[in-house]
Design a protein around this motif. Structure first.
Motif, PDB file in Angstrom:
ATOM      1  N   TYR A  80     -13.016   5.399  -8.118  1.00 35.41           N
ATOM      2  CA  TYR A  80     -13.471   4.634  -9.250  1.00 35.41           C
ATOM      3  C   TYR A  80     -14.572   5.053  -9.829  1.00 35.41           C
ATOM      4  O   TYR A  80     -14.816   4.982 -11.003  1.00 35.41           O
ATOM      5  CB  TYR A  80     -13.931   3.187  -8.464  1.00 35.41           C
ATOM      6  N   HIS A 139     -12.326  13.401  -3.642  1.00 33.67           N
ATOM      7  CA  HIS A 139     -11.310  12.698  -3.730  1.00 33.67           C
ATOM      8  C   HIS A 139     -10.172  13.693  -3.504  1.00 33.67           C
ATOM      9  O   HIS A 139      -8.972  13.316  -3.224  1.00 33.67           O
ATOM     10  CB  HIS A 139     -11.469  12.148  -5.334  1.00 33.67           C
ATOM     11  N   SER A 187       0.760  -1.189  -0.171  1.00 35.20           N
ATOM     12  CA  SER A 187       0.291  -0.070  -0.107  1.00 35.20           C
ATOM     13  C   SER A 187       0.908   1.401   0.111  1.00 35.20           C
ATOM     14  O   SER A 187       0.486   2.308  -0.720  1.00 35.20           O
ATOM     15  CB  SER A 187      -0.827  -0.003   1.267  1.00 35.20           C
ATOM     16  N   ALA A 189     -10.739   5.320  -2.868  1.00 35.00           N
ATOM     17  CA  ALA A 189     -11.085   4.129  -3.915  1.00 35.00           C
ATOM     18  C   ALA A 189     -12.481   4.394  -4.373  1.00 35.00           C
ATOM     19  O   ALA A 189     -12.521   4.268  -5.709  1.00 35.00           O
ATOM     20  CB  ALA A 189     -10.805   2.738  -3.146  1.00 35.00           C
ATOM     21  N   VAL A 229      -5.564  -0.576  -2.791  1.00 35.32           N
ATOM     22  CA  VAL A 229      -6.885  -1.202  -2.169  1.00 35.32           C
ATOM     23  C   VAL A 229      -6.453  -2.373  -1.549  1.00 35.32           C
ATOM     24  O   VAL A 229      -6.945  -2.766  -0.338  1.00 35.32           O
ATOM     25  CB  VAL A 229      -7.894  -1.111  -3.261  1.00 35.32           C
ATOM     26  N   SER A 267      -4.053   1.878  -8.321  1.00 35.30           N
ATOM     27  CA  SER A 267      -5.087   1.891  -7.435  1.00 35.30           C
ATOM     28  C   SER A 267      -5.458   0.413  -6.941  1.00 35.30           C
ATOM     29  O   SER A 267      -5.998   0.374  -5.785  1.00 35.30           O
ATOM     30  CB  SER A 267      -6.626   2.784  -7.847  1.00 35.30           C
TER      31      SER A 267
END
Length: 348
Positions: free
Chosen positions: A251, A272, A137, A247, A186, A182
Motif C-alpha cells: 500500500y 515487498h 486468501s 500489505a 488482507v 490485495s
C-alpha cells in the motif's frame, strides 16, 4: 494602425524565435551524440559535485512538495541495481530451489499414505467460515503472486517470448488485478488470524514434532500434534506476519509518498519483493503437502471432512481434546464433540 503594429511586432518575434531554435538545435543534438572521453568519471564518487555535496544534490523549493528539492539521490543507483539484478537472483534461487527440493523429496519419500488405511468414517476438521477465509486468501494470493512475478521477471523472461506489445497489455492488466485483489487477500488473512489464533500458539509438543521431522521421513510414525502441528503453525505465522508486511509495503507503493519519502519507498519495495519471494517459497511447500505430498490432506480444505484414521495419525492430540479415540484399531468414538464431530454419528 495600432493593430497593424502589434501584428508586425508579433510576427518579428516569431521569426527571431524560429531562427534561435534552428541555430540551437544542431548544438543540442550534437551533445546527444557525444561519447564520454577517457577522462570522464566512471563512478559517482569521482564527480566533483558529489565530492563537494557529499553525494547528494539538494536545493530549495517553494512548492508544497518538498521532496522535489532533491535533484539527485545516489542511493537510487544502489536500489535500481538491487531491483534489476540482485532481487531477481535471490528470488529466483529461493523459488526454484524449493521446487527442486520438493521434487527430490517426492522421488525419495513418495506420497505419504494413511498407514492404517481409510476407516470409512470422517471427522469435521474445518467449518465453512474457516474454509472460506482460507480460500479467499489463497485464491487472491495466487493471482497476486503471478502478477507480481510478471512485473518482476517480465522484462528479461517474457518480452523475448511474447514481445513488447503483449507484455505491455499483460503487465497493465496484471497491475490492476494486483492492486484490487490485495484487499480480499488482507481480509482473508485477518479472518484466519481471528479463527485460528488460539490453535496456533506454540507449545511444548511442537519442539518434539520438529525434532522428529514431523514424521515425514519415518514410515508409519507421526509425532502427536494438536489441531495444527509445528509445521502448520510456522506456515500460519509466515502467512499472517508476511501478509501484513506485504500489505503495508504494497500500500505504500500503491499510494506513494503518503507515509515516507523516496528512501522509504525504496525500502518498502525491497521488503515487498523479498517478502513475496519468501511467501511464495513457503506456499510451494504448503501446496505440495496439501495435494500430491500427503494422502487425505486436501480433504480438510476441500470439504472440511478428513478420514478418521488420517486424523488419528497426524493430529492425535486434537482428537484427544475432542474425546475421540486415537487408536486406529478402534471404531469411531461415541463421544465426539465440537469441531471433532464424526460425520454420520450423533454424540450421546
Amino acid at each position: 494602425m495600432p493593430m497593424f503594429y502589434r501584428l508586425l511586432q508579433s510576427a518579428l518575434m516569431a521569426v527571431f524565435l524560429a531562427m534561435f531554435l534552428v541555430a540551437a538545435s544542431p548544438a543540442a543534438y550534437a551533445q546527444l551524440d557525444q561519447a564520454p572521453s577517457p577522462a570522464s568519471p566512471s563512478a559517482k564518487e569521482e564527480v566533483e559535485l558529489y565530492q563537494q555535496l557529499q553525494g547528494k544534490v539538494q536545493g530549495y523549493v517553494s512548492i508544497p512538495d518538498g521532496k522535489l528539492a532533491t535533484l539527485v539521490q545516489p542511493e537510487g543507483r544502489e536500489w535500481r541495481e538491487f531491483r534489476n539484478y540482485w532481487a531477481r537472483i535471490i528470488s529466483g534461487v529461493m523459488m526454484v530451489g524449493m521446487l527442486a527440493g520438493l521434487a527430490a523429496f517426492y522421488l525419495f519419500r513418495g506420497k505419504i499414505r494413511i498407514q492404517a488405511g481409510r476407516v470409512g468414517r470422517t471427522v469435521t476438521r474445518f467449518m465453512p467460515v474457516e474454509r472460506f477465509a482460507h480460500w479467499l486468501s489463497a485464491s487472491s494470493f495466487v493471482v497476486l503472486a503471478l502478477t507480481g512475478l510478471v512485473l518482476a521477471f517480465g522484462r528479461p523472461v517474457l518480452i523475448p517470448l511474447i514481445g513488447h506489445e503483449a507484455f505491455t497489455a499483460l503487465a497493465h492488466y496484471g497491475k490492476i488485478s494486483h492492486n484490487y485483489l490485495s484487499f480480499p487477500f488482507v481480509l482473508g488473512i485477518l479472518m484466519m488470524f481471528v479463527v485460528w489464533l488460539r490453535d496456533n500458539i506454540p507449545e511444548k509438543a511442537d519442539i518434539t514434532w520438529i525434532k522428529q521431522g514431523g514424521g515425514f521421513l519415518n514410515n508409519g510414525f507421526h509425532p502427536e500434534a494438536g489441531r495444527f502441528n509445528a509445521g502448520q503453525k510456522m506456515i500460519f505465522w509466515t502467512v499472517v506476519l508476511g501478509g501484513m508486511a506485504m500489505a503495508l509495503s504494497g500500500y505504500m507503493l500503491m499510494f506513494p509518498f503518503y507515509l515516507t519519502g523516496v528512501g522509504g519507498m525504496q525500502i518498502a519495495h525491497i521488503i515487498h519483493s523479498l517478502g513475496t519471494a519468501v511467501m511464495v517459497t513457503v506456499i510451494f511447500g504448503h501446496i505440495y503437502i496439501g495435494t500430491i505430498g500427503m494422502e487425505g490432506a486436501f480433504d480438510a480444505m476441500g470439504n472440511g471432512e478428513v478420514d478418521l484414521n488420517w486424523a488419528r495419525e497426524h493430529h492425535a492430540g486434537w482428537l484427544k481434546s475432542e474425546g475421540i479415540s486415537t487408536d486406529t484399531r478402534d471404531g469411531p468414538s461415541k463421544v465426539p464433540t465440537g469441531a471433532g464431530r464424526i460425520a454420520g454419528q450423533e454424540a450421546d
